[in-house]
Design an enzyme around this catalytic site. Structure first.
Site, short mmCIF file in Angstrom:
data_model
loop_
_atom_site.label_atom_id
_atom_site.label_comp_id
_atom_site.label_asym_id
_atom_site.label_seq_id
_atom_site.Cartn_x
_atom_site.Cartn_y
_atom_site.Cartn_z
N GLY A 91 0.79 -1.28 0.08
CA GLY A 91 -0.16 0.15 0.00
C GLY A 91 0.63 1.25 0.03
O GLY A 91 0.49 2.25 -0.39
N GLU B 283 4.04 4.09 6.05
CA GLU B 283 2.49 3.24 5.72
C GLU B 283 1.66 4.00 5.20
O GLU B 283 1.69 5.27 5.27
CB GLU B 283 2.08 3.02 7.20
CG GLU B 283 2.49 1.35 7.88
CD GLU B 283 1.63 0.49 6.98
OE1 GLU B 283 1.38 0.54 5.88
OE2 GLU B 283 1.39 -0.56 7.44
N ASP C 129 -4.96 1.57 10.59
CA ASP C 129 -6.44 1.09 10.82
C ASP C 129 -6.56 0.58 12.04
O ASP C 129 -6.62 1.36 12.93
CB ASP C 129 -7.01 0.19 9.76
CG ASP C 129 -8.30 0.03 9.49
OD1 ASP C 129 -8.96 -0.20 10.51
OD2 ASP C 129 -8.64 0.00 8.28
N GLY D 164 -4.23 -1.04 13.90
CA GLY D 164 -2.99 -0.91 14.56
C GLY D 164 -2.35 -2.20 14.67
O GLY D 164 -1.12 -1.99 15.08
N THR E 98 -0.91 -3.96 12.46
CA THR E 98 0.58 -4.04 11.39
C THR E 98 1.72 -3.18 11.77
O THR E 98 2.72 -3.72 12.03
CB THR E 98 0.42 -3.60 10.09
OG1 THR E 98 -1.06 -4.34 9.53
CG2 THR E 98 1.30 -3.88 8.96
N LEU E 99 1.37 -1.96 12.27
CA LEU E 99 2.31 -1.01 12.46
C LEU E 99 2.99 -1.52 14.03
O LEU E 99 3.91 -1.43 14.15
CB LEU E 99 1.73 0.42 12.79
CG LEU E 99 2.74 1.58 12.49
CD1 LEU E 99 3.61 1.28 11.28
CD2 LEU E 99 1.81 2.68 12.50
N LYS F 159 -6.68 6.06 10.35
CA LYS F 159 -8.08 6.05 10.60
C LYS F 159 -8.44 5.65 12.04
O LYS F 159 -8.31 4.46 12.62
CB LYS F 159 -8.67 4.84 9.83
CG LYS F 159 -10.11 4.49 9.93
CD LYS F 159 -10.46 3.27 9.16
CE LYS F 159 -10.67 3.23 7.70
NZ LYS F 159 -11.29 2.19 7.22
N ASP G 235 -6.07 -0.14 -1.88
CA ASP G 235 -6.97 -0.78 -2.96
C ASP G 235 -7.96 -1.54 -2.50
O ASP G 235 -8.51 -1.39 -1.33
CB ASP G 235 -6.03 -2.14 -3.38
CG ASP G 235 -5.77 -3.13 -2.33
OD1 ASP G 235 -5.68 -2.88 -0.79
OD2 ASP G 235 -6.20 -4.44 -2.45
C1 PRP Z 1 -3.19 -2.46 4.93
C2 PRP Z 1 -2.51 -1.27 5.26
C3 PRP Z 1 -1.69 -1.64 6.36
C4 PRP Z 1 -2.55 -2.42 7.17
C5 PRP Z 1 -3.20 -1.46 8.23
O1 PRP Z 1 -2.70 -3.44 4.38
O2 PRP Z 1 -1.26 -1.01 3.94
O3 PRP Z 1 -0.31 -2.23 6.36
O4 PRP Z 1 -3.64 -2.60 6.23
O5 PRP Z 1 -4.08 -2.08 9.11
P1 PRP Z 1 -4.08 -2.48 10.45
O6 PRP Z 1 -3.72 -1.28 11.17
O7 PRP Z 1 -5.60 -2.92 10.61
O8 PRP Z 1 -3.15 -3.40 10.72
P2 PRP Z 1 -3.17 -4.51 3.53
O9 PRP Z 1 -3.19 -5.70 4.37
O10 PRP Z 1 -4.33 -4.17 2.97
O11 PRP Z 1 -2.13 -4.99 2.38
P3 PRP Z 1 -1.58 -3.98 1.08
O12 PRP Z 1 -0.70 -2.86 1.92
O13 PRP Z 1 -1.07 -4.61 0.18
O14 PRP Z 1 -2.73 -3.17 0.65
#
Ligand code: PRP
Length: 180
Positions: free
Chosen positions: A48, A102, A106, A108, A110-111, A134, A162
């Site tokens: 992303g 990033e 969303d 949180g 992933t971060l 968000k 996406d």
């Molecule tokens: C999206 C975005 C972040 C993650 C955030 O990635 O790029 O990495 O979600 O979400 P979270 O805060 O709920 O963890 P996604 O999994 O959609 O993959 P992409 O980056 O390939 O679009």
């Protein structure tokens, strides 16, 4: 989703290209000031952040390296929101001033995962730079050090974000119309 729903005409603009350019310039200038003279490693989170990071690093007036990490989320029945590394960082992290870039924070997860994962590799510092925050969706508290825009609970696309792999190329952030 139908082909018609995948068209540009089916997206309402929420954040215009012009507003994005202005804000990314502002954030880039701030990072350039804050990190002057430091040993900077930018880590872009794929997929992303590819557009945001490309725009951001071209503004930075800094000596820095850029690397990439690819992660994916999966559902764990006990903990929810698990994240795993698909493709890791190749640059040496020890002693570096790391900035994780990033597209969106969303819930949180992933971060939070990335900060913990990268901390294990002994950087000098870690900060986060997030295009969209968000905040209302947060389930895991994470530090967002640099942010371009805060958004509500809308599902947004464009500027790297996406819907089923589509819309990443839009030069603005938009919301898919519910019906056409
Ligand atoms: C999206 C975005 C972040 C993650 C955030 O990635 O790029 O990495 O979600 O979400 P979270 O805060 O709920 O963890 P996604 O999994 O959609 O993959 P992409 O980056 O390939 O679009």
């Amino acid at each position: 989703m139908t082909d018609r729903q995948h068209s540009y005409n089916n997206v309402d603009v929420l954040i215009s290209t012009e507003d994005i350019c202005k804000k990314v310039l502002e954030v880039g200038a701030q990072i350039s000031t804050d990190y002057a003279g430091k040993n900077v490693l930018i880590i872009a989170v794929l997929n992303g952040s590819f557009i945001f990071c490309a725009d951001l690093v071209r503004i930075l007036n800094l000596k820095c390296k850029v690397d990439f990490i690819s992660v994916s989320s999966y559902i764990d029945t006990q903990t929810q929101g698990r994240v795993k590394v698909v493709s890791g960082i190749k640059e040496d992290i020890i002693g570096k001033d790391v900035i994780i870039v990033e597209d969106i924070v969303d819930r949180g997860f992933t971060l939070d995962f990335l900060i913990k994962e990268i901390s294990l590799k002994k950087p000098k510092s870690i900060k986060t730079c997030v295009f969209l925050d968000k905040k209302c969706a947060r389930e895991m508290e994470v530090a967002v050090d640099y942010n371009c825009f805060k958004i509500g609970n809308d599902f947004v696309v464009g500027y790297g974000l996406d819907c089923s792999g589509f819309f990443r190329h839009l030069p603005y952030v938009g919301k898919i119309k519910e019906s056409v």
